[in-house]
Design a protein around this motif. Structure first.
Motif, PDB file in Angstrom:
ATOM      1  N   LEU A 187      -5.004  13.266  -1.149  1.00 16.88           N
ATOM      2  CA  LEU A 187      -4.555  11.932  -0.772  1.00 16.88           C
ATOM      3  C   LEU A 187      -4.548  11.020  -1.992  1.00 16.88           C
ATOM      4  O   LEU A 187      -5.521  10.962  -2.745  1.00 16.88           O
ATOM      5  CB  LEU A 187      -5.507  11.363   0.282  1.00 16.88           C
TER       6      LEU A 187
ATOM      7  N   ARG B   6      -0.224  13.128 -11.261  1.00 20.58           N
ATOM      8  CA  ARG B   6       0.855  12.949 -12.233  1.00 20.58           C
ATOM      9  C   ARG B   6       1.974  12.079 -11.681  1.00 20.58           C
ATOM     10  O   ARG B   6       2.737  11.464 -12.420  1.00 20.58           O
ATOM     11  CB  ARG B   6       1.412  14.313 -12.653  1.00 20.58           C
ATOM     12  N   LEU B   7       2.098  12.068 -10.380  1.00 19.25           N
ATOM     13  CA  LEU B   7       3.165  11.304  -9.730  1.00 19.25           C
ATOM     14  C   LEU B   7       2.914   9.794  -9.756  1.00 19.25           C
ATOM     15  O   LEU B   7       3.839   8.980  -9.696  1.00 19.25           O
ATOM     16  CB  LEU B   7       3.261  11.785  -8.281  1.00 19.25           C
TER      17      LEU B   7
ATOM     18  N   LYS C 204       2.109   7.393 -11.907  1.00 23.78           N
ATOM     19  CA  LYS C 204       2.738   6.464 -12.848  1.00 23.78           C
ATOM     20  C   LYS C 204       4.225   6.282 -12.535  1.00 23.78           C
ATOM     21  O   LYS C 204       4.758   5.171 -12.595  1.00 23.78           O
ATOM     22  CB  LYS C 204       2.557   6.973 -14.281  1.00 23.78           C
TER      23      LYS C 204
ATOM     24  N   GLU D  13      -3.884   7.049  -2.814  1.00 30.97           N
ATOM     25  CA  GLU D  13      -3.731   5.746  -2.164  1.00 30.97           C
ATOM     26  C   GLU D  13      -3.672   4.686  -3.258  1.00 30.97           C
ATOM     27  O   GLU D  13      -4.572   4.582  -4.087  1.00 30.97           O
ATOM     28  CB  GLU D  13      -4.929   5.507  -1.243  1.00 30.97           C
TER      29      GLU D  13
ATOM     30  N   LYS E 134       0.855  -1.186   0.000  1.00 33.02           N
ATOM     31  CA  LYS E 134       0.000   0.000   0.000  1.00 33.02           C
ATOM     32  C   LYS E 134       0.885   1.228   0.000  1.00 33.02           C
ATOM     33  O   LYS E 134       1.823   1.340   0.791  1.00 33.02           O
ATOM     34  CB  LYS E 134      -0.908   0.014   1.227  1.00 33.02           C
ATOM     35  N   ILE E 135       0.603   2.132  -0.936  1.00 31.95           N
ATOM     36  CA  ILE E 135       1.339   3.391  -1.013  1.00 31.95           C
ATOM     37  C   ILE E 135       0.348   4.518  -0.749  1.00 31.95           C
ATOM     38  O   ILE E 135      -0.680   4.608  -1.409  1.00 31.95           O
ATOM     39  CB  ILE E 135       1.972   3.601  -2.405  1.00 31.95           C
ATOM     40  N   VAL E 136       0.655   5.340   0.210  1.00 30.92           N
ATOM     41  CA  VAL E 136      -0.205   6.479   0.527  1.00 30.92           C
ATOM     42  C   VAL E 136       0.632   7.740   0.434  1.00 30.92           C
ATOM     43  O   VAL E 136       1.698   7.835   1.040  1.00 30.92           O
ATOM     44  CB  VAL E 136      -0.810   6.363   1.942  1.00 30.92           C
ATOM     45  N   LEU E 137       0.170   8.683  -0.356  1.00 28.94           N
ATOM     46  CA  LEU E 137       0.799  10.002  -0.393  1.00 28.94           C
ATOM     47  C   LEU E 137      -0.226  11.035   0.029  1.00 28.94           C
ATOM     48  O   LEU E 137      -1.322  11.092  -0.533  1.00 28.94           O
ATOM     49  CB  LEU E 137       1.304  10.351  -1.793  1.00 28.94           C
ATOM     50  N   ALA E 138       0.126  11.823   1.001  1.00 30.61           N
ATOM     51  CA  ALA E 138      -0.749  12.895   1.450  1.00 30.61           C
ATOM     52  C   ALA E 138      -0.009  14.202   1.277  1.00 30.61           C
ATOM     53  O   ALA E 138       1.131  14.359   1.723  1.00 30.61           O
ATOM     54  CB  ALA E 138      -1.142  12.693   2.908  1.00 30.61           C
TER      55      ALA E 138
ATOM     56  N   ASN F 128      -6.973   5.160  -5.390  1.00 26.82           N
ATOM     57  CA  ASN F 128      -7.961   6.118  -4.888  1.00 26.82           C
ATOM     58  C   ASN F 128      -7.321   7.492  -4.811  1.00 26.82           C
ATOM     59  O   ASN F 128      -6.201   7.629  -4.321  1.00 26.82           O
ATOM     60  CB  ASN F 128      -8.424   5.742  -3.475  1.00 26.82           C
ATOM     61  N   LEU F 129      -8.038   8.482  -5.299  1.00 24.01           N
ATOM     62  CA  LEU F 129      -7.610   9.859  -5.134  1.00 24.01           C
ATOM     63  C   LEU F 129      -8.677  10.583  -4.317  1.00 24.01           C
ATOM     64  O   LEU F 129      -9.871  10.452  -4.608  1.00 24.01           O
ATOM     65  CB  LEU F 129      -7.479  10.544  -6.490  1.00 24.01           C
ATOM     66  N   GLY F 130      -8.255  11.290  -3.304  1.00 24.15           N
ATOM     67  CA  GLY F 130      -9.225  11.981  -2.490  1.00 24.15           C
ATOM     68  C   GLY F 130      -8.735  13.351  -2.096  1.00 24.15           C
ATOM     69  O   GLY F 130      -7.571  13.706  -2.287  1.00 24.15           O
ATOM     70  N   LYS F 131      -9.621  14.145  -1.567  1.00 25.09           N
ATOM     71  CA  LYS F 131      -9.266  15.489  -1.145  1.00 25.09           C
ATOM     72  C   LYS F 131     -10.104  15.842   0.072  1.00 25.09           C
ATOM     73  O   LYS F 131     -11.288  15.503   0.140  1.00 25.09           O
ATOM     74  CB  LYS F 131      -9.544  16.472  -2.285  1.00 25.09           C
ATOM     75  N   SER F 132      -9.478  16.461   1.042  1.00 20.77           N
ATOM     76  CA  SER F 132     -10.202  16.913   2.225  1.00 20.77           C
ATOM     77  C   SER F 132      -9.581  18.225   2.672  1.00 20.77           C
ATOM     78  O   SER F 132      -8.440  18.247   3.151  1.00 20.77           O
ATOM     79  CB  SER F 132     -10.109  15.857   3.339  1.00 20.77           C
TER      80      SER F 132
END
Lengths: 94, 94
Positions: B73, B41-42, B44, B75, B23-27, B64-68
């Protein structure tokens, strides 16, 4: 996504901070505890890729490596200067 | 690290599964809501880097792409075949 609540510590409200923050979390659930752990070696390549898109403040990189059972966790916290104007792989050489 | 508890859904206990999961999560916490969002864009490039180290099952990538608020985020959940024998940037050409 409940993950949102666990990603960033709150900023101090009184501070006027223009910096942006990026948190990278990699969790690797291995088939067994003996399976090789590649996260430590991946770390440098990840920072190189991220550095194509944003200005990384090299002095503000904090890395945690952890392990719990069969799961290894790599957590990288970076202070960044925002997205680069011509970000990413297709950016022309400057 | 309390993050551990929020990363993976439990596996079904009855199944004999040899696959590994990553699992890769970038916030990305931006300075303002108007700051550019580079996470899509990151994505790929991240998969390309991870693919140097592990066998990625291309059919088992979930994004998953999310925004808060000011936080974006990304994922990525990947099923992997374990670490490659000669993993990483220093691997000889085969």
């Amino acid at each position: 996504m409940k993950l949102f609540n666990y990603l960033f510590a709150p900023r101090p409200k009184s501070a006027a901070i223009a910096k942006e923050r990026l948190k990278i979390v990699l969790a690797h659930e291995r088939a067994s505890r003996d399976a090789p752990d590649f996260l430590p070696r991946l770390q440098k390549d990840l920072l190189t890729v991220v550095g194509r898109y944003v200005q990384i403040n090299e002095e503000m990189i904090h890395v945690n490596l952890g392990k719990s059972g069969d799961t290894s966790l790599l957590e990288i916290n970076i202070e960044i200067g925002g997205a680069k104007p011509n970000e990413g792989r297709l950016a022309p050489a400057s």
